[in-house]
Design a protein around this motif. Sequence first.
Motif, mmCIF file in Angstrom:
data_model
loop_
_atom_site.group_PDB
_atom_site.id
_atom_site.type_symbol
_atom_site.label_atom_id
_atom_site.label_comp_id
_atom_site.label_asym_id
_atom_site.label_seq_id
_atom_site.Cartn_x
_atom_site.Cartn_y
_atom_site.Cartn_z
ATOM 1 N N PHE B 188 0.827 -1.197 0.000
ATOM 2 C CA PHE B 188 0.000 0.000 0.000
ATOM 3 C C PHE B 188 0.863 1.248 0.000
ATOM 4 O O PHE B 188 1.722 1.432 0.858
ATOM 5 C CB PHE B 188 -0.958 0.050 1.202
ATOM 6 N N GLY B 189 0.642 2.055 -1.015
ATOM 7 C CA GLY B 189 1.283 3.368 -1.099
ATOM 8 C C GLY B 189 0.269 4.329 -1.660
ATOM 9 O O GLY B 189 -0.883 3.965 -1.883
ATOM 10 N N THR B 190 0.682 5.552 -1.878
ATOM 11 C CA THR B 190 -0.299 6.520 -2.357
ATOM 12 C C THR B 190 -0.486 6.458 -3.861
ATOM 13 O O THR B 190 -1.372 7.075 -4.404
ATOM 14 C CB THR B 190 0.099 7.955 -1.973
ATOM 15 N N ARG B 191 0.396 5.733 -4.549
ATOM 16 C CA ARG B 191 0.259 5.670 -5.997
ATOM 17 C C ARG B 191 0.804 4.348 -6.505
ATOM 18 O O ARG B 191 1.570 3.678 -5.806
ATOM 19 C CB ARG B 191 0.939 6.856 -6.655
ATOM 20 N N PRO B 192 0.445 3.992 -7.733
ATOM 21 C CA PRO B 192 0.783 2.645 -8.201
ATOM 22 C C PRO B 192 2.247 2.449 -8.563
ATOM 23 O O PRO B 192 2.704 1.311 -8.686
ATOM 24 C CB PRO B 192 -0.093 2.465 -9.452
ATOM 25 N N ILE B 196 7.270 4.374 -1.939
ATOM 26 C CA ILE B 196 7.778 3.565 -0.838
ATOM 27 C C ILE B 196 6.568 3.086 -0.065
ATOM 28 O O ILE B 196 5.645 3.858 0.200
ATOM 29 C CB ILE B 196 8.730 4.405 0.023
ATOM 30 N N ALA B 265 3.247 8.334 6.944
ATOM 31 C CA ALA B 265 2.029 7.877 7.623
ATOM 32 C C ALA B 265 2.225 7.935 9.133
ATOM 33 O O ALA B 265 3.358 7.904 9.619
ATOM 34 C CB ALA B 265 1.692 6.438 7.217
ATOM 35 N N SER B 266 1.098 7.964 9.846
ATOM 36 C CA SER B 266 1.173 7.874 11.306
ATOM 37 C C SER B 266 1.165 6.401 11.719
ATOM 38 O O SER B 266 0.751 5.531 10.951
ATOM 39 C CB SER B 266 -0.018 8.588 11.937
ATOM 40 N N TRP B 268 -0.768 5.087 13.891
ATOM 41 C CA TRP B 268 -2.187 4.688 13.973
ATOM 42 C C TRP B 268 -2.704 4.221 12.612
ATOM 43 O O TRP B 268 -3.339 3.172 12.496
ATOM 44 C CB TRP B 268 -3.023 5.871 14.475
ATOM 45 N N TYR B 269 -2.391 5.016 11.596
ATOM 46 C CA TYR B 269 -2.882 4.685 10.249
ATOM 47 C C TYR B 269 -2.237 3.399 9.738
ATOM 48 O O TYR B 269 -2.891 2.560 9.115
ATOM 49 C CB TYR B 269 -2.584 5.852 9.319
ATOM 50 N N GLU B 272 -4.136 0.595 11.236
ATOM 51 C CA GLU B 272 -5.438 0.453 10.589
ATOM 52 C C GLU B 272 -5.288 -0.236 9.229
ATOM 53 O O GLU B 272 -6.089 -1.097 8.866
ATOM 54 C CB GLU B 272 -6.084 1.834 10.395
ATOM 55 N N LEU B 273 -4.250 0.147 8.484
ATOM 56 C CA LEU B 273 -4.027 -0.475 7.175
ATOM 57 C C LEU B 273 -3.740 -1.962 7.326
ATOM 58 O O LEU B 273 -4.240 -2.789 6.557
ATOM 59 C CB LEU B 273 -2.869 0.209 6.449
ATOM 60 N N ASN B 276 -7.063 -3.739 8.107
ATOM 61 C CA ASN B 276 -8.048 -3.786 7.026
ATOM 62 C C ASN B 276 -7.556 -4.584 5.828
ATOM 63 O O ASN B 276 -8.317 -5.319 5.206
ATOM 64 C CB ASN B 276 -8.422 -2.366 6.588
ATOM 65 N N LEU B 277 -6.266 -4.428 5.507
ATOM 66 C CA LEU B 277 -5.769 -5.117 4.319
ATOM 67 C C LEU B 277 -5.494 -6.590 4.617
ATOM 68 O O LEU B 277 -5.673 -7.443 3.750
ATOM 69 C CB LEU B 277 -4.526 -4.399 3.772
ATOM 70 N N ARG B 280 -8.690 -8.189 4.388
ATOM 71 C CA ARG B 280 -9.088 -8.298 2.981
ATOM 72 C C ARG B 280 -8.397 -9.482 2.303
ATOM 73 O O ARG B 280 -9.036 -10.249 1.594
ATOM 74 C CB ARG B 280 -8.773 -6.990 2.248
#
Lengths: 797, 288
Positions: B188-192, B196, B265-266, B268-269, B272-273, B276-277, B280
């Motif tokens: 998981f990153g902000t873009r494909p 990093i 990222a924090s 906490w986040y 959470e990732l 959730n992932l 999934r």
Amino acid sequence: MAPTPREEAFADSLIGRRVPKLDAPDKASGRTRYLHDINVPGQLHAKILRSTEVHARIVSIDVEAARRVPGVHAVITAADVPWQRPIGITKDHMPLKADVVRSRRDEIAAVAADTVEAAEEALRLIRVAYEPLPILTNSAQALGPGAPLLHGEDLRVPGRNGALEVVHKACSDNVSMAYEYGHGDVTQGERESAVVVEDVFWLHYVTHCCMGVSGVIAEFDASGNLLLYSNTQVPFLHKREFAELLGIDPGRIRIIQPPIGGGFGSKLDIYPFEPIAIFLAKMTRRPVKLLFTREEEFIASPTRQPVLLKLRSGCDREGRLTFRAVDTIHDNGAYTSWGATTPFVMMQTISSLYRVPHCHYRTRAVYTNNPYAGSFRGYGNLQATFAVEAHMDKLADALGMDALEFRLLNAQDPGESTPQGMHFRSCGFKECLGTAAERSDYEAKRRGNLEHWNDGNPIKRGIGMASMLHVGGGAKMYPSDGCGTIIKLDDFAKVTLITGASEIGQGSETVLALLVCEELGLPIDSVTVVNNDTAITPWDVGVHASRTTFIGGNSAIGAARKAKRKILETAAPKAGRTPDDLDLRGGHIVLKATGERIQEIGRFLRSLHFSEKAELVMTTYYYEPPSVHLDRNYKGDVSAAYAWATQVAEVEVDTDTGIVRLLKITAAHDVGRVLNRLGIEGQIEGGIVMGQGYALSEDLLVEDGMIRNPNFRDYKLVTAPEIPEMDVSFIETMDGEGPQGAKGVGEAPAICIAAAVANAIYNATGTRIYALPFTPEKVYRALRGANMPPKWPEDAA
Amino acid sequence: MAELRNYAAPRSLAEALQVLASGPATVLAGGTDLMPQSRSARVRFAPTLLNIQGVAELRGVRRRDGAVEIGALTTIATLRDDPAVRNGAPVLWQACDHFASDQIRNAATIGGNICNASPAGDTLVPLLVLDASVVLASGGAAGIHERRLPLSEFLTGPGRTARRPEELLVEVRIPVPASGWVDRYVKFGTRPALDISTIALALGGTLFDGRLENARLALGAVAPTAIRAHDAERVLAEGPLDRARIDRVVDAADAAIHPISDVRASDWYRRELVHNLLRRILTDVCPN
């Protein structure tokens, strides 16, 4: 049916064709010589030492060891240039800082050396002692009681006669600039409202990220004339400003602009590195080249204006807007640049995007120890539109009215004037709304998405709409908003188009060449454009305010028409015709009525040059748009035309991670008329991607005055796989004043993407986010109620 | 950079090891981490810069004795295009496919990605799930000594490994998974591209009768090194993968991680990732 000769003659019209940019082959093959590729014989390389403190008193600067580094020709500090004068919009910024540094970018010393390495080595040896001062890290703090004053003392510099004069007055409240605008009576508007909404929005820091980093080469000749190789977007204004800084006649300054690797508004102001390079050139009597590193570009070039904005707006029971009231606090940063003047554009959107009978607008641009904000494509309009279009959705939803219908009800028609004084002679606003809605199936999708809010699937779809209003016919911010053109035709009907309008990658030279060829009936490859040397080109205000096609275009057409007139008037008697019987098409003088060819233009020009009464075809034209300055109440028809657009964004939100994918943009732009279809498509697509970065990924992280991500690893520009599908429609309203009916469009496509995306995220999830950008963690926090929505500071009144 | 005194570019492993045996050296392979790190002064060069790009024997992918053997200098691009990797270790193939950009993949090597020991190193999470081990060589002209270490023991901290100064990582060995092996990877990153990991997860095991046997779960960017979540693996092994078990696996994974807050990222986040992932991919691997 076979075309008539007249149709055939006009079939070669270039208007609306797809004409590749004239500079594309060189750029695509790496042959373009940018400033970075230019090296002048004898040149030195300059580097700047910047502050390591955010706010501090400079106790001492020791440059002795730096001066001893082999290859170093000069090390300068403020003490070496006691005659330096301040730069910036309010003249509050000395290029080299003497006593106090106010931001992490502040320039303390500079070195000129034989090599970049020697200059860097010298920088490492400079010792600076600081005495830290309390810092202001946000604009609310700067307005709070007891806040330290960042420019609390008069700034004095030696005047011409040597005596000290005040160039910037002490600022007793940290407010650098303030604006207040109003029409109608918002209290009455509120009384007439059935629905009123109020929210606070935060618009974040982003920066231009030009592929070509900032730089300059400064060189004095033996007579003391200054030559600058500069990336400026406003060469003629800067010529004058540099002259004032140096105390010399502006006629002794020449600016050459090599091809510019991106501007987007970042090069409208003078920044300290430019006078510093000039100081070093003056002291060393050598050409001095100064280029930023990428990290420096992030730290020391301007940002988009960050804004805290409170918007209150209302509508009546039928859905007519009743009022808007806006208060903003602009974080100016440590010095005042163009970012502090974005209210000029913001108030246009607040007062006139849709009909607003009662309006009040107020801005205070306040000093902090943060990076300072400059101008950036859209110039405050992204910020204003973000708030306005959020409220258009909220008001419609509160009334239970269809959001498109609500917008159409409040949208203006051609011929209307707004209370602020803008006159919309051409106006395709409603066509933009209708076209974008229809092509995206906006209404059905918007209703349909609501049914999935609680269906258990973590992936949600949303659709959102936003529109924008922006100047499309220049903006009269200076004594003149004009542009000059010189046209020269040679013996072979080749045209040299000498224009004041600068090329910054936007495609201006191609569209100007196209307009000239259209008048002269010549193919596009017959034009050479000269647009980058103040010693040659006629005056122009500069590249800003989406003005170049409109102003430079009208100027080029004016000069071309004069050339055409001269050709036809000279050719008519020989052909036994009147000039009005003739026309120029397909490289020939033709009979206007039938298209019949009379003579090849090149042959005609040769006969003209080499006749007994030899003459040249060389013309000049100066175009000044019929716009006016804003009056002291900020009212007036400041642009000769206004551009409109509606953009619909479709997104997919992963509620497990907060990541928002932009799937599609359906855009409808009132561009007046399409001139170069390839160029305008490129400009709109590029603008959409810039708007996408503003909405979703770009975030200059400023914490305690420090930039935490001065690199492309952590400052996330949009990359190719993220670019959405785009469906772009052009609404051609044929503006009466525009060149061939066209309006300016340079800034328009970037303006409403973030607003549309915000509305789409709400449509997908039922969560409205009031702060940009919509990066995954921020969206995730908002979805889980774990974010801190922006707040209006209590003590900021 | 001033302290750099020698540059060595050997053509054979023996020569390279000889250089390492003779004193402190900084090893240069693809350079995609070393160059930016040295420029930003995060890494200081040792007196000798040892460029191992010329050591041809360290390149290439072989399948031998039930294992995929990958030479340390094999580029990420080569790995991504290798059918043995794609078929035998799809989870590694996916990580290579998500790795930075084409330009970086063409230069970066698997050995470099491992020795850089970033908590977010893209190949580390899949390699842990595949139970990879590394081969470290030392010695010189007189003879080469090799030792083998599980990857999980090789990674000791952010930027730290069990490699001794005289050793060179020469090979990565991946046992070919048993038949019935399934795996999942998520970065998981902000873009494909060009990103990093905010976090990365990989899961593998043999699917049998609704349960994931011999399960391995690895996590990246949530601890000082990429890690295996052994407790979560034990929960997976205990019974069928129903909703209650997924909850317990997620809890166990949560207990195994120690994410930090940084510019990306924090903490906490990141947690959470992971929740959730992981949920999934567990649901996805066993859809009942």
